[in-house]
Write a protein that holds these residues in place. Structure first.
Motif, PDB file in Angstrom:
ATOM      1  N   TRP A   1      34.555  29.855  76.265  1.00  0.00           N
ATOM      2  CA  TRP A   1      34.587  28.624  77.055  1.00  0.00           C
ATOM      3  C   TRP A   1      33.309  27.795  76.884  1.00  0.00           C
ATOM      4  N   ALA A   2      32.213  28.451  76.549  1.00  0.00           N
ATOM      5  CA  ALA A   2      30.967  27.715  76.366  1.00  0.00           C
ATOM      6  C   ALA A   2      30.887  27.067  74.989  1.00  0.00           C
ATOM      7  N   ILE A   3      31.468  27.704  73.973  1.00  0.00           N
ATOM      8  CA  ILE A   3      31.268  27.251  72.599  1.00  0.00           C
ATOM      9  C   ILE A   3      32.409  26.382  72.087  1.00  0.00           C
ATOM     10  N   ILE A   4      33.646  26.840  72.246  1.00  0.00           N
ATOM     11  CA  ILE A   4      34.767  26.156  71.584  1.00  0.00           C
ATOM     12  C   ILE A   4      34.959  24.725  72.081  1.00  0.00           C
ATOM     13  N   PRO A   5      35.035  24.458  73.396  1.00  0.00           N
ATOM     14  CA  PRO A   5      35.202  23.050  73.811  1.00  0.00           C
ATOM     15  C   PRO A   5      34.052  22.156  73.358  1.00  0.00           C
ATOM     16  N   SER A   6      32.824  22.654  73.485  1.00  0.00           N
ATOM     17  CA  SER A   6      31.670  21.830  73.087  1.00  0.00           C
ATOM     18  C   SER A   6      31.650  21.611  71.575  1.00  0.00           C
ATOM     19  N   ALA A   7      32.039  22.630  70.798  1.00  0.00           N
ATOM     20  CA  ALA A   7      32.074  22.463  69.340  1.00  0.00           C
ATOM     21  C   ALA A   7      33.144  21.463  68.930  1.00  0.00           C
ATOM     22  N   LEU A   8      34.295  21.493  69.586  1.00  0.00           N
ATOM     23  CA  LEU A   8      35.352  20.517  69.284  1.00  0.00           C
ATOM     24  C   LEU A   8      34.889  19.100  69.620  1.00  0.00           C
ATOM     25  N   ILE A   9      34.244  18.955  70.762  1.00  0.00           N
ATOM     26  CA  ILE A   9      33.726  17.635  71.140  1.00  0.00           C
ATOM     27  C   ILE A   9      32.696  17.158  70.123  1.00  0.00           C
ATOM     28  N   LEU A  10      31.825  18.059  69.690  1.00  0.00           N
ATOM     29  CA  LEU A  10      30.798  17.698  68.703  1.00  0.00           C
ATOM     30  C   LEU A  10      31.442  17.249  67.395  1.00  0.00           C
ATOM     31  N   GLY A  11      32.443  18.000  66.924  1.00  0.00           N
ATOM     32  CA  GLY A  11      33.100  17.625  65.673  1.00  0.00           C
ATOM     33  C   GLY A  11      33.789  16.282  65.762  1.00  0.00           C
ATOM     34  N   LEU A  12      34.532  16.058  66.853  1.00  0.00           N
ATOM     35  CA  LEU A  12      35.220  14.772  67.022  1.00  0.00           C
ATOM     36  C   LEU A  12      34.220  13.629  67.150  1.00  0.00           C
ATOM     37  N   TRP A  13      33.123  13.881  67.846  1.00  0.00           N
ATOM     38  CA  TRP A  13      32.118  12.829  68.031  1.00  0.00           C
ATOM     39  C   TRP A  13      31.496  12.442  66.690  1.00  0.00           C
ATOM     40  N   LEU A  14      31.192  13.450  65.866  1.00  0.00           N
ATOM     41  CA  LEU A  14      30.589  13.169  64.566  1.00  0.00           C
ATOM     42  C   LEU A  14      31.529  12.414  63.643  1.00  0.00           C
ATOM     43  N   VAL A  15      32.836  12.563  63.843  1.00  0.00           N
ATOM     44  CA  VAL A  15      33.811  11.859  63.008  1.00  0.00           C
ATOM     45  C   VAL A  15      34.092  10.451  63.527  1.00  0.00           C
ATOM     46  N   ILE A  16      34.281  10.335  64.845  1.00  0.00           N
ATOM     47  CA  ILE A  16      34.733   9.070  65.426  1.00  0.00           C
ATOM     48  C   ILE A  16      33.571   8.106  65.661  1.00  0.00           C
ATOM     49  N   SER A  17      32.428   8.619  66.112  1.00  0.00           N
ATOM     50  CA  SER A  17      31.310   7.747  66.455  1.00  0.00           C
ATOM     51  C   SER A  17      30.858   6.857  65.295  1.00  0.00           C
ATOM     52  N   PRO A  18      30.674   7.369  64.060  1.00  0.00           N
ATOM     53  CA  PRO A  18      30.274   6.462  62.969  1.00  0.00           C
ATOM     54  C   PRO A  18      31.283   5.347  62.713  1.00  0.00           C
ATOM     55  N   LEU A  19      32.565   5.647  62.902  1.00  0.00           N
ATOM     56  CA  LEU A  19      33.577   4.609  62.705  1.00  0.00           C
ATOM     57  C   LEU A  19      33.430   3.498  63.739  1.00  0.00           C
ATOM     58  N   ILE A  20      33.197   3.889  64.991  1.00  0.00           N
ATOM     59  CA  ILE A  20      33.042   2.890  66.050  1.00  0.00           C
ATOM     60  C   ILE A  20      31.768   2.082  65.838  1.00  0.00           C
ATOM     61  N   VAL A  21      30.675   2.759  65.485  1.00  0.00           N
ATOM     62  CA  VAL A  21      29.399   2.058  65.269  1.00  0.00           C
ATOM     63  C   VAL A  21      29.525   1.086  64.096  1.00  0.00           C
ATOM     64  N   THR A  22      30.141   1.529  63.009  1.00  0.00           N
ATOM     65  CA  THR A  22      30.315   0.654  61.846  1.00  0.00           C
ATOM     66  C   THR A  22      31.143  -0.564  62.192  1.00  0.00           C
ATOM     67  N   SER A  23      32.239  -0.340  62.931  1.00  0.00           N
ATOM     68  CA  SER A  23      33.090  -1.463  63.318  1.00  0.00           C
ATOM     69  C   SER A  23      32.348  -2.441  64.223  1.00  0.00           C
ATOM     70  N   SER A  24      31.542  -1.921  65.138  1.00  0.00           N
ATOM     71  CA  SER A  24      30.796  -2.796  66.055  1.00  0.00           C
ATOM     72  C   SER A  24      29.754  -3.621  65.306  1.00  0.00           C
ATOM     73  N   VAL A  25      29.043  -2.982  64.358  1.00  0.00           N
ATOM     74  CA  VAL A  25      28.012  -3.704  63.612  1.00  0.00           C
ATOM     75  C   VAL A  25      28.645  -4.766  62.724  1.00  0.00           C
ATOM     76  N   ARG A  26      29.722  -4.424  62.030  1.00  0.00           N
ATOM     77  CA  ARG A  26      30.356  -5.378  61.123  1.00  0.00           C
ATOM     78  C   ARG A  26      31.022  -6.525  61.873  1.00  0.00           C
ATOM     79  N   SER A  27      31.431  -6.266  63.115  1.00  0.00           N
ATOM     80  CA  SER A  27      32.016  -7.354  63.890  1.00  0.00           C
ATOM     81  C   SER A  27      30.985  -8.420  64.250  1.00  0.00           C
TER      82      SER A  27
END
Length: 494
Positions: free
Chosen positions: A50-76
């Motif tokens: 419970w300590a590792i798996i949810p946090s690791a999933l959140i970390l993986g999704l954040w590392l994938v999705i966050s750059p896309l959002i940041v790139t879209s915001s900057v280019r806009s």
């Protein structure tokens, strides 16, 4: 805080969670472990999950999705005239913004103020920090770089807070759920089973992804070039078109490449299979333990030599040797000392590739033969059979399915070889039966068609995917046929 440190801290939190969960389970047991449904280790593992798996999933999704959002915001935030440009030009501008953003983070406050006030000073300032920029930065790039740094920093802080919050919250939730009759073992085993299923699915999903990626591009190629011209064509002359052009002029016949692949692979198997199989039989059945312990590692060293080294060996030694020998033979027979074996030829590539494949056949076959139960050997010898008769009538039939698998793997390795063919057999796509002349293979042409700065819009580059999916289909058919043969012989033996 970079991702590596974040993962290390998560690992430490996981270890602490495991220890806390185990100690809480021991405390609840009160010296009577039988009062607990699961052992303390399972309760600790439950808290760790419970300590590792949810946090690791959140970390993986954040590392994938966050750059896309940041790139879209900057280019806009780019000016309208930049947004009106092509996607490639916008990507180039964003790449320059990213370089400027990395450089701005290295500047002192005074240098940062100077760069913001005078865009012309940005390039020399960043150059002094070791950050190279392709062109002169525009004012909007400085603002976009500031925005990029701010969004990246905010995203990083948010990620750290959310990931640590999920890890600590999951650990607290799991600790509160520990009770004497709580089925921690069942939960942990379900998670482990899910992890095993996921791990076993990775290979399947990877294969499916490879096939779909090749198939999509191959379909685009067949929309430009008729399939019958590709599969039944006898001339390979792609003639590269200009970048961005969809001109399909050229001939994309598969037959010469397929013939070269099978021909060179056949020569390699003729060399590798008998030598490798006989050496495996000798080491497994005849060699002394001392001789086997010395020779087998030396033979397996051949498998660790890079294929480019084999290519050099074929180009500088084997090819010239065969060429000179053929000249001498021709001179003694006819008086004409012209060579009839080319330095780059099918036999040169096949012979050197066969040498490379010997340890694959030998090592695998040796392991398979030695795995045959000793009782079968003793029974055959006890009935009066000689050692050679025992090997032919008992050992080899018992080991046949494994030997066929070893030969199949060796054949797949031969079909996929590239570097030896490039240096020892050439790149000429020819359709002929003379083993003393050069030919080429499918893999060599895949590499040549994808070499250079190309766009995947012309048939001259898309044909590589058609070649790849064809080679995949051929290998799949060979595997299915080999399984049929193995089952047939196994049934006869049983």
């Amino acid at each position: 805080m970079n991702t590596s440190i974040l993962l290390l801290i998560l690992a430490l939190i996981g270890i602490a969670s495991y220890l806390l969960g185990s100690r809480r389970a021991v405390a609840l047991a009160g010296g009577r472990p039988s009062s607990m449904h699961s052992r303390a280790g399972y309760h600790g593992s439950y808290v760790l999950i419970w300590a590792i798996i949810p946090s690791a999933l959140i970390l993986g999704l954040w590392l994938v999705i966050s750059p896309l959002i940041v790139t879209s915001s900057v280019r806009s935030g780019f000016p309208d005239e930049i947004k009106a440009q092509s996607e490639a030009q916008q990507s180039l501008s964003y790449g320059m913004v990213g370089s400027i953003a990395r450089g701005l983070s290295l500047l002192t406050p005074d240098e940062f103020k100077q760069a913001k006030a005078d865009p012309a000073a940005v390039r020399p300032l960043l150059g002094a920090k070791g950050v190279a920029i392709a062109g002169d930065p525009q004012p909007y790039m400085i603002e976009a770089a500031e925005t990029l740094n701010a969004l990246t920093t905010a995203s990083r802080i948010g990620m750290i807070l959310v990931v640590f919050g999920a890890a600590i919250g999951g650990a607290v939730y799991a600790l509160r759920g520990i009770a004497p009759r709580f089925r921690a073992r069942n939960t942990v085993e379900k998670v482990i089973l899910g992890a095993l299923v996921l791990a076993s699915s990775i290979a399947i999903l990877t294969t499916v992804g490879i096939v779909l990626s090749m198939l999509s591009e191959a379909i685009q190629f067949f929309n430009m070039v008729p399939a019958h011209e590709f599969f039944f064509g006898t001339v390979w002359d792609p003639r590269f078109a200009a970048a961005g052009s969809t001109d399909s002029s050229g001939q994309f016949g598969l037959i010469p490449l397929l013939a070269g692949t099978l021909y060179i692979g056949f020569v390699a198997m003729v060399v590798a299979v008998p030598v490798g199989l006989f050496s495996a039989i000798y080491m497994a059945e005849y060699a002394t333990p001392r001789f086997r312990s010395v020779v087998k590692p030396l033979l397996e060293v051949l498998a660790g030599i890079p294929t480019i080294v084999y290519g050099f060996f074929a180009l500088t030694t084997v090819g010239p040797f065969l060429r000179d020998i053929s000249a001498q033979i021709n001179g003694l027979a006819t008086g004409d000392y012209s060579n009839f074996i080319q330095a780059q030829s099918v036999i040169t590539a096949g012979f050197v590739m066969g040498i490379m494949l010997i340890p694959y056949v030998s090592s695998l076959s040796d392991d398979i033969i030695t795995a045959v139960p000793g009782a079968m050997r003793d029974g055959s010898l006890g009935l009066g059979a000689t050692r050679s008769e025992t090997i032919k009538k008992v050992i080899l039939p018992a080991a046949l399915p494994g030997i066929v698998g070893a030969i199949l793997m060796t054949g797949s390795r031969a079909i996929g070889e590239t570097m030896i063919v490039v240096l020892a057999a050439g790149v000429a796509a020819r359709l002929q039966l003379n083993p003393f002349e050069p030919m080429t293979t499918v893999t060599v042409k895949i590499v040549s068609q994808l070499t250079g700065d190309l766009e995947f819009t012309s048939p001259q580059t898309l044909v590589a995917f058609a070649l790849g999916i064809t080679l995949f289909a051929i290998t799949l058919c060979l595997n299915i046929y080999a399984l049929y043969i193995v089952r047939k012989y196994r049934e006869q033996y049983e």
